[in-house]
Write an enzyme that holds these catalytic residues in place. Structure first.
Site: not given
Length: 240
Positions: A17-18, A13, A79, A45, A15
């Site tokens: 852990t990027r 996700r 995913e 999307g 927002e």
């Protein structure tokens, strides 16, 4: 457009852990020569792209970073469904990592995962998809993985531990550290040899240093070969 040659797909996700855990983990994978695929598309999307589905299919291992807001994302959940499908049909390895969330919350959809599904269930047209999401969360959460929630080590130590475990699951051997040592010692050997060749008078210490470096390079090359062949023996043939 051809997909990069990767061994591992990372589902996460953005927002959550990027810019932190996921980026640190990916860097650790790169240091161990593990080729990863990360979706860096910040504008997602509701429908997962065919490119991403193909990237999941081509991976030997999918690492899923379950964080507090993972289940909020339909994209992440799609995913996950594809990853579980590939595990069943292609034997892909699933490795869950529970980051700032309890495995129980993922497995039983409690806590923030319960809140996320309450919102998803407001759309009655997605009832069938929601059941599949729930089932796949259970499957993935029951796979052998890494629970950061109860790991008291620093994040850098956790990341290194996960990277080593991935290396093991991929049945790979890392020799980059030995290669660096070989390169440094070969450079030293070259300098010592040049000095020895032009020395005006005989110097026993120079000769001894030269021989010691030659022996060190030979030993490093032996260690490299032994590691690649997964032999745990020293030069005398004794198991270590």
């Amino acid at each position: 457009m051809a997909l990069p040659n990767h061994e591992m797909f990372i589902s996460f996700r953005g927002e959550d852990t990027r810019k932190t855990f996921t980026s640190h983990l990916n860097s650790a994978m790169e240091r161990l020569d593990i080729r990863t695929y990360i979706d860096n598309n910040l504008e997602r999307g509701d429908t997962i792209s065919m490119t991403l589905l193909k990237a999941i299919e081509n991976a030997k291992l999918s690492l899923i970073i379950f964080s507090k807001n993972y289940a909020n994302s339909k994209w992440c959940l799609d995913e996950l469904v594809k990853i579980v499908e590939c595990a069943k049909t292609k034997g892909q390895i699933i490795m869950p990592v529970f980051y700032d969330v309890s495995p129980s919350d993922v497995r039983h959809q409690t806590g923030t995962y319960e809140e996320a599904f309450s919102k998803h269930e407001e759309n009655v047209e997605e009832e069938k998809k929601i059941k599949k999401w729930r089932k796949c969360l259970v499957v993935a959460a029951n796979c052998a993985g890494w629970d950061c929630y109860v790991d008291n080590r620093t994040e850098s130590e956790i990341v290194e531990g996960i990277a080593r475990k991935v290396l093991e699951k991929l049945d790979k051997v890392y020799v980059g550290d030995i290669d660096q040592e070989i390169k440094k010692n070969e450079q030293l050997l070259e300098a010592q040899q040049q000095y020895f060749d032009i020395a005006i008078c005989y110097d026993k210490q120079i000769r001894d240093d030269l021989q010691a470096t030659k022996l060190r390079v030979a030993k490093l090359k032996y260690d490299r070969c032994a590691r690649l062949l997964r032999f745990d023996f020293d030069l005398n043939g004794s198991k270590v």
